[in-house]
Scaffold this active site. Sequence first.
Site, mmCIF file in Angstrom:
data_model
loop_
_atom_site.group_PDB
_atom_site.id
_atom_site.type_symbol
_atom_site.label_atom_id
_atom_site.label_comp_id
_atom_site.label_asym_id
_atom_site.label_seq_id
_atom_site.Cartn_x
_atom_site.Cartn_y
_atom_site.Cartn_z
ATOM 1 N N ALA A 107 0.776 5.471 2.315
ATOM 2 C CA ALA A 107 -0.556 6.003 2.564
ATOM 3 C C ALA A 107 -1.378 4.953 3.311
ATOM 4 O O ALA A 107 -1.080 3.765 3.257
ATOM 5 C CB ALA A 107 -1.237 6.375 1.251
ATOM 6 N N GLY A 150 3.564 6.879 -0.520
ATOM 7 C CA GLY A 150 3.301 8.278 -0.227
ATOM 8 C C GLY A 150 4.389 8.921 0.612
ATOM 9 O O GLY A 150 4.621 10.128 0.526
ATOM 10 N N GLU A 153 7.019 9.950 -1.751
ATOM 11 C CA GLU A 153 6.492 11.092 -2.501
ATOM 12 C C GLU A 153 6.534 12.368 -1.662
ATOM 13 O O GLU A 153 6.858 13.445 -2.165
ATOM 14 C CB GLU A 153 5.075 10.793 -2.969
ATOM 15 C CG GLU A 153 5.022 9.715 -4.045
ATOM 16 C CD GLU A 153 3.618 9.226 -4.343
ATOM 17 O OE1 GLU A 153 3.301 9.051 -5.531
ATOM 18 O OE2 GLU A 153 2.826 9.022 -3.387
ATOM 19 N N GLU A 173 3.555 0.656 -4.766
ATOM 20 C CA GLU A 173 2.123 0.614 -5.065
ATOM 21 C C GLU A 173 1.757 -0.501 -6.032
ATOM 22 O O GLU A 173 0.634 -1.006 -6.017
ATOM 23 C CB GLU A 173 1.670 1.970 -5.634
ATOM 24 C CG GLU A 173 1.673 3.111 -4.631
ATOM 25 C CD GLU A 173 3.008 3.825 -4.534
ATOM 26 O OE1 GLU A 173 3.048 4.912 -3.936
ATOM 27 O OE2 GLU A 173 4.026 3.304 -5.062
#
Length: 299
Positions: A107, A150, A153, A173
Amino acid sequence: MASFLSNNLCVLKSVSRMSLIRRPAISASLGLSRFMSSAPARENLLLEYRGANNCVALITLNRPKALNALCDPLMNELAATLDEVESQPNVAAIVITGSEKAFAAGADIKQMQNMTFVQCYTGNFLNSWDRVTRCKRAVIAAVNGYALGGGCELAMMADIILAGEKAKFGQPEINLGTLPGSGGTQRLTRAIGKSRAMQLCLTGDMINAKQASDWGLVSAVYPPETVVDEAVKLGEKIGSKSKIAVQMCKEAINKSYEVSLAEGMNIEKRLFHSTFATDDRREGMNAFVEKRTPNFTDS
Protein backbone atom coordinates in the site's frame (compact mmCIF):
# COMPACT_ATOMS: atom_id res chain seq x y z
CA MET A 1 12.80 -4.49 1.72
CA ALA A 2 12.96 -1.06 0.09
CA SER A 3 10.72 -2.45 -2.61
CA PHE A 4 8.08 -3.48 -0.13
CA LEU A 5 5.83 -0.42 0.08
CA SER A 6 6.23 2.53 -2.27
CA ASN A 7 6.53 6.09 -1.05
CA ASN A 8 5.02 7.58 -4.16
CA LEU A 9 1.73 9.46 -3.96
CA CYS A 10 -1.06 8.58 -6.37
CA VAL A 11 -1.54 11.16 -9.09
CA LEU A 12 -4.73 12.90 -8.06
CA LYS A 13 -4.94 15.84 -10.46
CA SER A 14 -6.96 15.51 -13.63
CA VAL A 15 -4.97 15.29 -16.83
CA SER A 16 -6.08 15.32 -20.44
CA ARG A 17 -5.82 11.91 -21.97
CA MET A 18 -7.13 10.00 -24.96
CA SER A 19 -9.49 7.06 -24.55
CA LEU A 20 -7.91 3.67 -25.05
CA ILE A 21 -8.40 2.57 -28.64
CA ARG A 22 -9.68 -0.90 -29.29
CA ARG A 23 -7.04 -2.65 -31.29
CA PRO A 24 -6.73 -6.23 -32.43
CA ALA A 25 -3.60 -8.23 -31.74
CA ILE A 26 -2.58 -11.87 -31.75
CA SER A 27 -0.86 -13.58 -28.84
CA ALA A 28 2.26 -15.29 -30.15
CA SER A 29 1.99 -18.00 -27.53
CA LEU A 30 -1.76 -18.51 -27.43
CA GLY A 31 -3.14 -17.30 -30.74
CA LEU A 32 -5.99 -15.76 -28.76
CA SER A 33 -7.90 -12.72 -29.86
CA ARG A 34 -7.56 -9.66 -27.70
CA PHE A 35 -8.44 -6.02 -27.74
CA MET A 36 -8.01 -3.01 -25.54
CA SER A 37 -11.13 -1.72 -23.79
CA SER A 38 -12.81 1.24 -25.43
CA ALA A 39 -13.82 2.64 -22.04
CA PRO A 40 -12.40 6.03 -20.96
CA ALA A 41 -8.69 5.95 -20.21
CA ARG A 42 -7.71 4.74 -16.78
CA GLU A 43 -4.97 6.39 -14.81
CA ASN A 44 -3.72 3.46 -12.72
CA LEU A 45 -4.59 0.30 -14.62
CA LEU A 46 -5.18 -1.15 -18.07
CA LEU A 47 -8.04 -3.33 -19.32
CA GLU A 48 -8.11 -5.66 -22.29
CA TYR A 49 -10.07 -8.73 -23.30
CA ARG A 50 -8.61 -12.04 -24.43
CA GLY A 51 -9.62 -15.58 -25.20
CA ALA A 52 -12.35 -17.09 -27.35
CA ASN A 53 -15.19 -14.58 -27.70
CA ASN A 54 -13.11 -12.26 -25.48
CA CYS A 55 -14.28 -14.27 -22.49
CA VAL A 56 -11.33 -13.29 -20.25
CA ALA A 57 -10.87 -9.75 -18.94
CA LEU A 58 -7.23 -8.93 -18.23
CA ILE A 59 -6.72 -6.11 -15.73
CA THR A 60 -3.14 -4.86 -15.37
CA LEU A 61 -2.15 -2.66 -12.43
CA ASN A 62 -0.19 0.19 -14.00
CA ARG A 63 1.77 2.36 -11.56
CA PRO A 64 5.25 1.27 -12.65
CA LYS A 65 7.14 4.08 -10.91
CA ALA A 66 5.48 3.10 -7.63
CA LEU A 67 5.84 -0.67 -8.17
CA ASN A 68 2.04 -0.75 -8.41
CA ALA A 69 1.63 0.41 -4.82
CA LEU A 70 -2.04 0.35 -3.90
CA CYS A 71 -3.89 3.56 -3.09
CA ASP A 72 -7.49 4.76 -3.01
CA PRO A 73 -7.54 6.06 -6.62
CA LEU A 74 -6.18 2.76 -7.95
CA MET A 75 -8.53 0.65 -5.86
CA ASN A 76 -11.50 2.83 -6.83
CA GLU A 77 -10.55 2.37 -10.49
CA LEU A 78 -10.26 -1.36 -9.93
CA ALA A 79 -13.72 -1.50 -8.36
CA ALA A 80 -15.25 0.51 -11.22
CA THR A 81 -13.48 -1.65 -13.78
CA LEU A 82 -14.75 -4.84 -12.16
CA ASP A 83 -18.28 -3.40 -12.30
CA GLU A 84 -17.77 -2.72 -16.01
CA VAL A 85 -16.31 -6.15 -16.71
CA GLU A 86 -19.02 -8.05 -14.85
CA SER A 87 -21.66 -6.23 -16.90
CA GLN A 88 -20.27 -7.89 -20.05
CA PRO A 89 -22.25 -11.12 -20.64
CA ASN A 90 -19.40 -12.73 -22.60
CA VAL A 91 -16.86 -12.37 -19.76
CA ALA A 92 -16.47 -15.56 -17.76
CA ALA A 93 -13.18 -14.95 -15.93
CA ILE A 94 -11.00 -12.06 -14.81
CA VAL A 95 -7.21 -12.06 -14.61
CA ILE A 96 -5.51 -9.44 -12.44
CA THR A 97 -1.78 -8.89 -12.90
CA GLY A 98 0.95 -6.29 -12.54
CA SER A 99 4.39 -5.96 -14.09
CA GLU A 100 7.16 -8.54 -14.20
CA LYS A 101 8.89 -6.59 -11.42
CA ALA A 102 5.90 -6.16 -9.11
CA PHE A 103 2.35 -7.43 -8.91
CA ALA A 104 1.86 -4.83 -6.18
CA ALA A 105 4.59 -3.91 -3.72
CA GLY A 106 2.15 -2.94 -0.98
CA ALA A 107 0.00 0.00 0.00
CA ASP A 108 1.09 3.58 -0.59
CA ILE A 109 2.79 4.71 2.63
CA LYS A 110 2.53 8.42 1.87
CA GLN A 111 -1.25 8.10 1.72
CA MET A 112 -1.20 6.58 5.21
CA GLN A 113 1.72 8.13 7.09
CA ASN A 114 -0.13 11.17 8.44
CA MET A 115 -3.50 9.55 8.97
CA THR A 116 -4.89 9.51 12.49
CA PHE A 117 -6.87 6.82 14.27
CA VAL A 118 -10.01 8.95 14.04
CA GLN A 119 -9.58 9.34 10.27
CA CYS A 120 -9.00 5.61 9.80
CA TYR A 121 -11.84 4.54 12.06
CA THR A 122 -14.54 7.03 11.10
CA GLY A 123 -13.58 6.86 7.43
CA ASN A 124 -13.52 3.04 7.54
CA PHE A 125 -10.17 3.05 5.74
CA LEU A 126 -9.60 0.03 3.44
CA ASN A 127 -13.26 -0.99 3.62
CA SER A 128 -13.75 -0.45 -0.12
CA TRP A 129 -10.59 -2.34 -1.12
CA ASP A 130 -12.22 -5.76 -1.13
CA ARG A 131 -14.35 -5.44 -4.29
CA VAL A 132 -12.48 -8.42 -5.79
CA THR A 133 -13.98 -10.72 -3.15
CA ARG A 134 -17.49 -9.88 -4.36
CA CYS A 135 -16.88 -10.80 -8.00
CA LYS A 136 -19.35 -13.28 -9.44
CA ARG A 137 -16.90 -14.24 -12.17
CA ALA A 138 -13.83 -16.38 -11.47
CA VAL A 139 -10.85 -14.19 -10.56
CA ILE A 140 -7.27 -15.31 -11.18
CA ALA A 141 -4.25 -13.41 -9.83
CA ALA A 142 -1.21 -13.74 -12.13
CA VAL A 143 1.66 -12.72 -9.86
CA ASN A 144 5.14 -11.72 -10.97
CA GLY A 145 7.71 -9.98 -8.79
CA TYR A 146 6.71 -8.51 -5.44
CA ALA A 147 3.30 -9.24 -3.90
CA LEU A 148 3.85 -7.70 -0.49
CA GLY A 149 1.55 -6.23 2.14
CA GLY A 150 -1.57 -5.02 0.38
CA GLY A 151 -0.31 -6.66 -2.82
CA CYS A 152 -0.29 -10.09 -1.18
CA GLU A 153 -3.71 -9.35 0.31
CA LEU A 154 -5.06 -8.38 -3.12
CA ALA A 155 -3.73 -11.61 -4.62
CA MET A 156 -5.40 -13.61 -1.83
CA MET A 157 -8.75 -11.98 -2.65
CA ALA A 158 -8.65 -13.81 -5.98
CA ASP A 159 -10.08 -17.29 -6.37
CA ILE A 160 -6.87 -18.71 -7.82
CA ILE A 161 -3.24 -17.50 -7.64
CA LEU A 162 -0.71 -18.38 -10.32
CA ALA A 163 2.85 -17.22 -9.73
CA GLY A 164 5.90 -16.53 -11.83
CA GLU A 165 9.09 -18.25 -10.70
CA LYS A 166 10.55 -14.98 -9.39
CA ALA A 167 7.47 -13.93 -7.41
CA LYS A 168 7.88 -12.92 -3.76
CA PHE A 169 5.07 -12.97 -1.19
CA GLY A 170 4.97 -11.45 2.28
CA GLN A 171 3.23 -9.32 4.90
CA PRO A 172 5.96 -6.90 6.05
CA GLU A 173 3.67 -4.42 7.84
CA ILE A 174 5.32 -5.33 11.16
CA ASN A 175 8.42 -3.47 9.93
CA LEU A 176 6.34 -0.27 9.90
CA GLY A 177 5.00 -0.73 13.41
CA THR A 178 1.60 -1.89 12.22
CA LEU A 179 -0.10 -5.05 10.96
CA PRO A 180 -2.00 -6.20 7.86
CA GLY A 181 -5.36 -4.49 7.48
CA SER A 182 -6.96 -6.03 4.42
CA GLY A 183 -6.94 -9.76 5.09
CA GLY A 184 -3.29 -10.58 5.74
CA THR A 185 -3.91 -12.09 9.17
CA GLN A 186 -7.12 -13.81 8.10
CA ARG A 187 -6.85 -15.13 4.53
CA LEU A 188 -3.17 -15.98 4.90
CA THR A 189 -3.87 -18.07 8.00
CA ARG A 190 -6.62 -19.96 6.18
CA ALA A 191 -4.34 -20.54 3.20
CA ILE A 192 -1.11 -21.68 4.88
CA GLY A 193 -1.99 -22.35 8.52
CA LYS A 194 -1.46 -20.51 11.80
CA SER A 195 2.24 -21.24 12.38
CA ARG A 196 3.38 -20.16 8.92
CA ALA A 197 1.11 -17.10 8.92
CA MET A 198 2.53 -16.11 12.29
CA GLN A 199 6.05 -16.51 10.94
CA LEU A 200 5.44 -14.25 7.96
CA CYS A 201 3.39 -11.61 9.78
CA LEU A 202 5.59 -11.40 12.90
CA THR A 203 8.94 -11.30 11.07
CA GLY A 204 8.03 -9.48 7.86
CA ASP A 205 9.94 -12.14 5.92
CA MET A 206 9.22 -12.89 2.27
CA ILE A 207 8.80 -16.30 0.65
CA ASN A 208 9.50 -17.20 -2.96
CA ALA A 209 7.09 -18.73 -5.46
CA LYS A 210 8.18 -22.33 -4.84
CA GLN A 211 7.71 -22.00 -1.10
CA ALA A 212 4.36 -20.29 -1.63
CA SER A 213 3.34 -23.24 -3.79
CA ASP A 214 4.62 -25.79 -1.27
CA TRP A 215 2.68 -24.02 1.48
CA GLY A 216 -0.55 -23.94 -0.54
CA LEU A 217 -0.72 -20.18 -1.14
CA VAL A 218 -0.52 -20.48 -4.94
CA SER A 219 -1.88 -23.12 -7.32
CA ALA A 220 1.00 -23.33 -9.79
CA VAL A 221 4.33 -21.71 -10.72
CA TYR A 222 5.36 -20.78 -14.27
CA PRO A 223 8.20 -18.91 -15.99
CA PRO A 224 7.61 -15.16 -15.51
CA GLU A 225 7.03 -14.52 -19.21
CA THR A 226 4.24 -17.12 -19.46
CA VAL A 227 2.30 -16.75 -16.21
CA VAL A 228 -0.21 -14.24 -17.64
CA ASP A 229 -0.85 -16.39 -20.71
CA GLU A 230 -1.32 -19.42 -18.47
CA ALA A 231 -3.82 -17.45 -16.40
CA VAL A 232 -5.71 -16.50 -19.56
CA LYS A 233 -5.74 -20.15 -20.65
CA LEU A 234 -7.16 -21.13 -17.27
CA GLY A 235 -9.76 -18.37 -17.48
CA GLU A 236 -10.72 -19.52 -20.96
CA LYS A 237 -11.17 -23.08 -19.70
CA ILE A 238 -13.42 -21.84 -16.90
CA GLY A 239 -15.26 -19.83 -19.55
CA SER A 240 -16.27 -23.04 -21.29
CA LYS A 241 -18.38 -24.00 -18.26
CA SER A 242 -21.79 -22.76 -17.15
CA LYS A 243 -21.47 -19.29 -15.57
CA ILE A 244 -24.31 -20.15 -13.19
CA ALA A 245 -22.58 -23.31 -11.99
CA VAL A 246 -19.25 -21.49 -11.63
CA GLN A 247 -20.86 -18.77 -9.53
CA MET A 248 -22.61 -21.30 -7.30
CA CYS A 249 -19.42 -23.32 -6.90
CA LYS A 250 -17.51 -20.18 -5.89
CA GLU A 251 -20.18 -19.38 -3.32
CA ALA A 252 -20.03 -22.86 -1.80
CA ILE A 253 -16.22 -22.91 -1.56
CA ASN A 254 -16.03 -19.40 -0.09
CA LYS A 255 -18.64 -20.28 2.53
CA SER A 256 -16.41 -23.15 3.70
CA TYR A 257 -14.10 -20.55 5.25
CA GLU A 258 -16.88 -18.88 7.22
CA VAL A 259 -19.20 -21.57 8.57
CA SER A 260 -19.10 -24.92 10.35
CA LEU A 261 -18.74 -28.14 8.36
CA ALA A 262 -22.38 -29.05 9.00
CA GLU A 263 -23.65 -25.66 7.84
CA GLY A 264 -21.29 -25.71 4.87
CA MET A 265 -22.57 -29.12 3.81
CA ASN A 266 -26.12 -27.80 4.02
CA ILE A 267 -25.23 -24.78 1.86
CA GLU A 268 -23.51 -27.02 -0.68
CA LYS A 269 -26.51 -29.37 -0.88
CA ARG A 270 -28.96 -26.49 -1.36
CA LEU A 271 -26.84 -25.00 -4.13
CA PHE A 272 -26.51 -28.42 -5.74
CA HIS A 273 -30.29 -28.80 -5.62
CA SER A 274 -30.66 -25.34 -7.16
CA THR A 275 -28.77 -26.38 -10.29
CA PHE A 276 -31.69 -28.68 -11.12
CA ALA A 277 -33.72 -25.56 -11.89
CA THR A 278 -31.27 -24.52 -14.63
CA ASP A 279 -31.14 -25.34 -18.32
CA ASP A 280 -27.37 -25.73 -18.04
CA ARG A 281 -27.63 -28.63 -15.59
CA ARG A 282 -30.05 -30.40 -17.93
CA GLU A 283 -27.83 -29.71 -20.95
CA GLY A 284 -24.69 -30.86 -19.14
CA MET A 285 -26.16 -34.19 -18.08
CA ASN A 286 -27.83 -34.78 -21.45
CA ALA A 287 -24.54 -34.06 -23.22
CA PHE A 288 -22.72 -36.51 -20.96
CA VAL A 289 -25.23 -39.30 -21.64
CA GLU A 290 -25.19 -38.53 -25.38
CA LYS A 291 -21.38 -38.38 -25.43
CA ARG A 292 -21.15 -34.88 -26.88
CA THR A 293 -19.79 -31.50 -25.82
CA PRO A 294 -22.38 -29.49 -23.82
CA ASN A 295 -23.66 -26.20 -25.18
CA PHE A 296 -24.18 -24.11 -22.07
CA THR A 297 -26.43 -21.05 -22.39
CA ASP A 298 -25.94 -19.66 -18.87
CA SER A 299 -29.61 -20.15 -18.15
